[in-house]
Design an enzyme around this catalytic site. Structure first.
Site, PDB file in Angstrom:
ATOM      1  N   SER A 157       0.570   9.192   0.947  1.00  0.00           N
ATOM      2  CA  SER A 157       1.341   8.070   0.414  1.00  0.00           C
ATOM      3  C   SER A 157       2.397   8.622  -0.529  1.00  0.00           C
ATOM      4  O   SER A 157       2.226   9.717  -1.078  1.00  0.00           O
ATOM      5  CB  SER A 157       0.411   7.142  -0.371  1.00  0.00           C
ATOM      6  OG  SER A 157       1.161   6.245  -1.162  1.00  0.00           O
ATOM      7  N   TYR A 169      -6.734   5.312  -6.278  1.00  0.00           N
ATOM      8  CA  TYR A 169      -5.934   5.558  -5.065  1.00  0.00           C
ATOM      9  C   TYR A 169      -4.978   6.739  -5.292  1.00  0.00           C
ATOM     10  O   TYR A 169      -4.888   7.658  -4.476  1.00  0.00           O
ATOM     11  CB  TYR A 169      -5.149   4.286  -4.731  1.00  0.00           C
ATOM     12  CG  TYR A 169      -4.321   4.333  -3.467  1.00  0.00           C
ATOM     13  CD1 TYR A 169      -4.916   4.253  -2.216  1.00  0.00           C
ATOM     14  CD2 TYR A 169      -2.924   4.428  -3.529  1.00  0.00           C
ATOM     15  CE1 TYR A 169      -4.142   4.271  -1.060  1.00  0.00           C
ATOM     16  CE2 TYR A 169      -2.154   4.439  -2.381  1.00  0.00           C
ATOM     17  CZ  TYR A 169      -2.770   4.360  -1.143  1.00  0.00           C
ATOM     18  OH  TYR A 169      -2.009   4.375  -0.008  1.00  0.00           O
TER      19      TYR A 169
HETATM   20  C1  BGC Z   1       0.142   1.492  -0.747  1.00  0.00           C
HETATM   21  C2  BGC Z   1       0.783   0.118  -0.734  1.00  0.00           C
HETATM   22  C3  BGC Z   1       2.069   0.110  -1.533  1.00  0.00           C
HETATM   23  C4  BGC Z   1       2.975   1.244  -1.084  1.00  0.00           C
HETATM   24  C5  BGC Z   1       4.272   1.343  -1.881  1.00  0.00           C
HETATM   25  C6  BGC Z   1       1.150   2.524  -0.330  1.00  0.00           C
HETATM   26  O1  BGC Z   1       0.573   3.777  -0.406  1.00  0.00           O
HETATM   27  O2  BGC Z   1      -0.965   1.500   0.138  1.00  0.00           O
HETATM   28  O3  BGC Z   1      -0.142  -0.810  -1.262  1.00  0.00           O
HETATM   29  O4  BGC Z   1       2.732  -1.127  -1.409  1.00  0.00           O
HETATM   30  O5  BGC Z   1       2.291   2.459  -1.169  1.00  0.00           O
HETATM   31  O6  BGC Z   1       4.052   1.304  -3.247  1.00  0.00           O
END
Ligand code: BGC
Length: 260
Positions: free
Chosen positions: A148, A161
């Site tokens: 991410s 996360y």
């Molecule tokens: C998350 C989302 C978020 C996006 C941008 C992703 O890794 O799972 O919830 O909207 O990042 O911030």
């Protein structure tokens, strides 16, 4: 057809980004293992689309495997069953991921464990099982982790996360070095805001969605297919010399900064 004759396992491919990746890899000629935890109907839908993707000239095979990727024995079984079924495994896409929203001081141990188990521990041990097989059979292979932008960028109220994705970043850098001599590459794809079930709440909140869109220079959310295209490249021999890196797919979100 860059992946003809290859077998790919995509975790969490009953929906969202994982589903698009499974279909895209099939379009590139790969046979695909579709993993799911709690959406068998979604996995069946992916399987049908995977089979369609090859058309009549290049029939594509696929199977679905139920496994909780947050549990070490389950990921080991998932890798073993994939190899048993197809007789080979060339590409592992660690896509399954979850997030839990909470103020830091309210976050529970159960939520922390759930997030870290799926997003980091399961990836670690699935990759380990895959690497052991590759080394035992003297094959090269490709590992692609769906990380991410939050392996880099803070995301307040999602600290577990971010910790999991930051961990994934270092795992990939480390293994890029350690696995290179064995012909095994490992890379991260870091999506920004993509229209998928992980974002359902946000997508249904016009105010939050509006302010998020203002942060995205391209002015739109990403599509799962945007991410799948990058994965197809990293899974192919075009990326043979690429390892230990992160590839951002975010419409410009990560490094966006404006002064009014
Ligand atoms: C998350 C989302 C978020 C996006 C941008 C992703 O890794 O799972 O919830 O909207 O990042 O911030």
């Amino acid at each position: 057809m860059r992946l003809k004759g290859k077998v790919a396992l995509v975790t969490g491919s009953s929906q969202g980004i994982g589903q698009a990746i499974a279909i895209r890899l099939a379009k590139e000629g790969a046979n695909v293992v579709i993993n799911y935890r709690s959406h068998p109907e979604g996995a069946e839908e992916t399987l049908a689309k995977v089979k369609e993707a090859g058309g009549t000239c290049h029939p594509i095979d696929g199977i679905t495997i139920k496994a909780d990727t947050g549990t070490v024995p389950e990921v080991q079984r998932m890798i073993a069953e994939s190899i048993d079924y197809f007789g080979q495994l060339d590409i592992l896409v660690n896509n399954a991921g979850i997030e839990r929203h909470a103020d830091f001081w309210e976050a529970t141990e159960a939520d922390y464990d759930a997030v870290l188990n799926v997003n980091l521990k399961g990836v670690f041990f699935a990759t380990q099982a895959f690497v052991k097989y590759l080394m035992a059979t003297k094959r090269g292979g490709k590992v692609i982790n769906i990380s991410s932008v939050h392996e880099e960028l803070p995301f307040p109220h999602f600290t577990s996360y971010c910790a999991s994705k930051g961990g994934l970043r270092m795992m990939t850098r480390n293994l890029g070095v350690e696995l290179a001599p064995y012909g095994i590459t490992i890379n991260n794809v870091a999506p920004g805001a993509i229209e998928t079930p992980i974002n359902t709440k946000l997508l249904n909140d016009p105010e939050k969605l509006g302010s998020l869109l203002q942060n995205i220079p391209m002015g739109r959310l990403g599509k799962s297919e945007d991410v799948a295209g990058m994965v197809a490249f990293l899974a192919s021999s075009d990326a043979d010399y690429v390892t230990g890196s992160t590839f951002v797919v975010d419409g410009g979100l990560l490094w966006n900064y404006h002064e009014q």
